[in-house]
Structure formats: C-alpha cells, structure tokens
Design a protein around this motif. Structure first.
Motif, PDB file in Angstrom:
ATOM      1  N   GLY A  88       0.834  -1.231  -0.183  1.00 18.57           N
ATOM      2  CA  GLY A  88      -0.038   0.109   0.208  1.00 18.57           C
ATOM      3  C   GLY A  88       0.801   1.422   0.048  1.00 18.57           C
ATOM      4  O   GLY A  88       1.948   1.074   0.177  1.00 18.57           O
ATOM      5  N   ALA A  89       0.246   2.443  -0.263  1.00 16.60           N
ATOM      6  CA  ALA A  89       0.772   3.758  -0.134  1.00 16.60           C
ATOM      7  C   ALA A  89       1.439   3.937   0.970  1.00 16.60           C
ATOM      8  O   ALA A  89       1.026   3.814   2.136  1.00 16.60           O
ATOM      9  N   ASP A  90       2.888   4.580   0.767  1.00 14.63           N
ATOM     10  CA  ASP A  90       3.527   5.021   1.766  1.00 14.63           C
ATOM     11  C   ASP A  90       4.145   3.837   2.757  1.00 14.63           C
ATOM     12  O   ASP A  90       4.940   4.100   3.608  1.00 14.63           O
ATOM     13  N   ARG A  91       4.143   2.640   2.266  1.00 16.53           N
ATOM     14  CA  ARG A  91       4.856   1.531   2.849  1.00 16.53           C
ATOM     15  C   ARG A  91       6.321   1.515   2.434  1.00 16.53           C
ATOM     16  O   ARG A  91       6.531   1.605   1.167  1.00 16.53           O
ATOM     17  N   PRO A  92       7.185   1.359   3.411  1.00 16.77           N
ATOM     18  CA  PRO A  92       8.624   1.249   3.271  1.00 16.77           C
ATOM     19  C   PRO A  92       9.161  -0.046   2.426  1.00 16.77           C
ATOM     20  O   PRO A  92       8.517  -1.083   2.534  1.00 16.77           O
ATOM     21  N   LEU A  93       9.838   0.294   1.320  1.00 16.62           N
ATOM     22  CA  LEU A  93      10.584  -0.989   0.848  1.00 16.62           C
ATOM     23  C   LEU A  93      12.020  -1.064   1.086  1.00 16.62           C
ATOM     24  O   LEU A  93      12.840  -0.055   0.672  1.00 16.62           O
ATOM     25  N   VAL A  94      12.332  -2.026   1.775  1.00 17.47           N
ATOM     26  CA  VAL A  94      13.868  -1.972   2.437  1.00 17.47           C
ATOM     27  C   VAL A  94      14.612  -2.696   1.421  1.00 17.47           C
ATOM     28  O   VAL A  94      14.437  -4.068   1.336  1.00 17.47           O
ATOM     29  N   THR A 114      13.050   4.146   0.560  1.00 15.49           N
ATOM     30  CA  THR A 114      11.850   4.078  -0.545  1.00 15.49           C
ATOM     31  C   THR A 114      10.669   3.581  -0.005  1.00 15.49           C
ATOM     32  O   THR A 114      10.547   2.751   0.706  1.00 15.49           O
ATOM     33  N   ARG A 115       9.650   4.204  -0.609  1.00 14.88           N
ATOM     34  CA  ARG A 115       8.398   4.103  -0.345  1.00 14.88           C
ATOM     35  C   ARG A 115       7.500   4.145  -1.296  1.00 14.88           C
ATOM     36  O   ARG A 115       7.688   4.735  -2.284  1.00 14.88           O
ATOM     37  N   VAL A 116       6.287   3.366  -1.163  1.00 16.31           N
ATOM     38  CA  VAL A 116       5.481   3.234  -2.331  1.00 16.31           C
ATOM     39  C   VAL A 116       4.470   4.594  -2.144  1.00 16.31           C
ATOM     40  O   VAL A 116       4.260   5.214  -1.438  1.00 16.31           O
ATOM     41  N   ARG A 117       4.344   5.294  -3.460  1.00 13.66           N
ATOM     42  CA  ARG A 117       3.561   6.161  -3.771  1.00 13.66           C
ATOM     43  C   ARG A 117       2.110   6.095  -3.972  1.00 13.66           C
ATOM     44  O   ARG A 117       1.576   4.956  -4.347  1.00 13.66           O
TER      45      ARG A 117
END
Length: 295
Positions: free
Chosen positions: A84-90, A126-129
C-alpha cells in the motif's frame, strides 16, 4: 500474480533484526555473492511461504531477465494494493526474499521510481507512492492494472480513451495523402481477412495492432502519436469489456476496410464514423462507452 495475492512487505522492520534503518538504496552493504554471510530473515507480513516460493522461482532463472522479473513482481504487488501507499520498501529485505543481488534490487527500484510507483529520498528511504502519483499511461502499469483487482476500471478507462483518440486520429488521417501508409493499412486489412479465413487469431491481432498504430501515425499529430501506446496496450489486454478489435470477425474486418476506403477518398467524416462503428461492433461494449452528459 496469483501467488502474491495475499502477501505484504512489513511496514517497519523488527528492532531485533539487526538490519540498518531505511535509507538510500546504495547504502546497504549486504553481500553480492552466494555463500556469503546471509542477512537475518526479516519479518514480512502476509503468506510467507507463498512469497518464498515466488522468490525461488525467480532465482531459478537467475542471470537472464532477473531484473525484469523483479520489476514485474514488485510492480504487480504495488498496483494490486498488496504493497500500500507509503509502505517502506527496504532493499535488503527485497534481496533476501527474492534471492537477488543488490544491483538487481537497486535497478528494479529505479525503474519503479521512473514509473511513479515509488520514491527514494535521503533519510526517508524508498516508499510506495499513492495512485495519484503513478504514470497511468505507462504500458506496464496499464497491464498490471488490467490483470489485477482494478481490471474492470482499467478496461473501462482504456475504452473511453480509445473513443477519444481513435475517431479523432481517423478524421485527421484522412487529410494526409500518404499513399505508402494507406497501402500498408490496406495490406493489414488483407492480412486480417486471411487470418479470419484460417481462424488464426494471433496473426489477426498482430495485423490489427499495426493497423491502429499506423492510423495514429498518419494523423500527423505528435501528441496523438505519443498516446498510441494506450491503444496498443488496450488491444493487448482485451478481455473484459470488448471492442470490435478484440475478436476477429467479418463485421470488424468490414469496418477496417471502410476506414481505409474513407482515407483514400479523403473523407474525414466517413473515416471518423467508420472508426466509431468499429469500436461498437460488439453489443457488450455499449455499457462502457461514455454516454453524452445531460446539462
């Protein structure tokens, strides 16, 4: 991707994992080579076993197309809402789960960033937009939406855009007397006719796609030509609401031929009308064609 339907990345890593805090993609020094010390497995929410299976399948084709596969997998997860939006991608978590190198992860995230799906910022990571930031005209995003939970909306939107783009392109193309392109259009109609006679839907689809691409080029409008990818994507993801080009039929072939005839005669209204009729060959399309609004 069905195996990822219920998977999610963790919103925040465990403090006990020992992994560095999210940051720039290039800041993660996890090993590139197999057999090196492995990073402790992070806690990803969702169906862990399913995600592990996907990662192993990708690793099985390591070395060729791995970068593209990771872009595809992460892109589908974002578009489907699993991430989902604003989820961090490590990055190191991605590398661990999909068993890919730092370079593959970095380049894949850059591709997704160019599509507007993610953003990478110093000290944030990095985060989901949100959907409002996505490049919805990108061919990959169109495909991912068309085969995900948003499939009905995507196909309806594509149909509505085609109703805006293609009749206009046909009308404009009638004013450009390029005989070489018109002959090529006629050739495509002939090929489609042979394909129908032989029940060859693949050849029909290829000729049909070239027909529509050539028509938009013939319109002489660079901005319309830039949008031709929308039409190509719409033809490739046909399935839900259908248009005249989604199935090889005699009626569809006849409308293609009428467009060519109108172009040769310089009949702009006839070309536009024939295109609209082509997009309405199948009755099912009526429910997705935008109706005139009452004022």
């Amino acid at each position: 991707m069905s195996t990822l339907a219920h998977t999610m990345m963790t919103a925040a890593r465990s403090v006990e994992s020992g992994l560095p805090a999210p940051g720039g993609i290039d800041r993660y020094p996890y090993p590139e080579t197999p057999g090196a010390d492995r990073i402790p497995t992070p806690a990803w929410e969702g169906t862990d076993n399913e995600l592990g299976r996907v990662g192993r399948r990708s690793a099985g084709s390591r070395g060729r197309g791995l970068h593209g596969q990771l872009v595809q997998q992460l892109g589908q997860m974002i578009v489907s809402g699993d991430l989902g939006a604003d989820r961090p991608l490590v990055p190191e978590e991605i590398g661990q789960r999909f068993e890919v190198s730092r370079t593959v992860v970095r380049e894949s995230l850059r591709v997704l960033e160019a599509k507007g799906l993610v953003s990478a910022r110093p000290n944030v990571g990095t985060r989901v937009r949100p959907v409002s930031d996505w490049n919805l005209l990108d061919a990959d995003i169109i495909e991912w939406r068309a085969f995900g939970p948003q499939r009905d909306d995507q196909r309806r939107e594509l149909t509505e855009l085609r109703w805006t783009i293609e009749p206009l392109a046909a009308r404009l193309a009638a004013g450009h007397g390029r005989e070489d392109v018109q002959q090529r259009l006629a050739d495509m109609v002939e090929i489609m006719g042979h394909a129908i006679a032989q029940a060859d839907s693949i050849t029909f689809s290829r000729a049909d796609a070239e027909f529509h691409s050539l028509l938009i080029q013939l319109a002489g409008n660079r901005m319309l030509e830039h949008l031709s990818g929308i039409v190509s994507a719409a033809l490739q993801v046909s399935g839900g609401p259908v248009t005249g080009c989604d199935r090889p039929t005699d009626a569809s072939l006849a409308h293609h031929a009428r467009i060519v005839e109108a172009l040769a005669a310089g009949d702009s209204q006839g070309a536009e009308s024939a295109m609209r009729q082509l997009l309405m060959v199948h009755p099912e399309v009526e429910r997705v064609v935008p109706a005139p609004r009452e004022h």
